[in-house]
Design a protein around this motif. Structure first.
Motif: not given
Length: 97
Positions: A65-71, A73-82
């Motif tokens: 979940v992206d906590e930066s957004e006010s709503s 939004p659910a993202i689901g499964t993600i890959v984040i670069r180190g």
């Protein structure tokens, strides 16, 4: 003007230094399957369950979940670069062994 006192090896003779094979990456084993808050560059925050990582600190998160957004939004499964991760924060109790 100073002269260089060491000889330079011919290109075919130069030795390539490799990282040792036993070199460890980040130790995130104890955070596996735990809920984390990851702070990214630009002060963005993502909360999710850590499912995988590699030596470069690239991470796979589920139920993100992206906590930066006010709503939030659910993202689901993600890959984040180190290289875009600034901080990890565990939202669950983690073993200290």
């Amino acid at each position: 003007r100073q002269h260089c006192t060491h000889q330079r090896e011919a290109p075919s003779e130069q030795k390539i230094k490799m990282a040792p094979g036993h070199q460890k990456g980040p130790d995130l084993k104890r955070y596996m399957d735990k809920r984390l808050r990851v702070t990214l560059n630009g002060n963005r925050k993502v909360v999710g369950v850590l499912r995988g990582y590699d030596a470069f600190l690239n991470v796979v998160m589920e139920e993100a979940v992206d906590e930066s957004e006010s709503s939030t939004p659910a993202i689901g499964t993600i890959v984040i670069r180190g290289n875009s991760i600034a901080q990890f924060e565990s939202l669950e109790r983690v073993a200290t062994n």
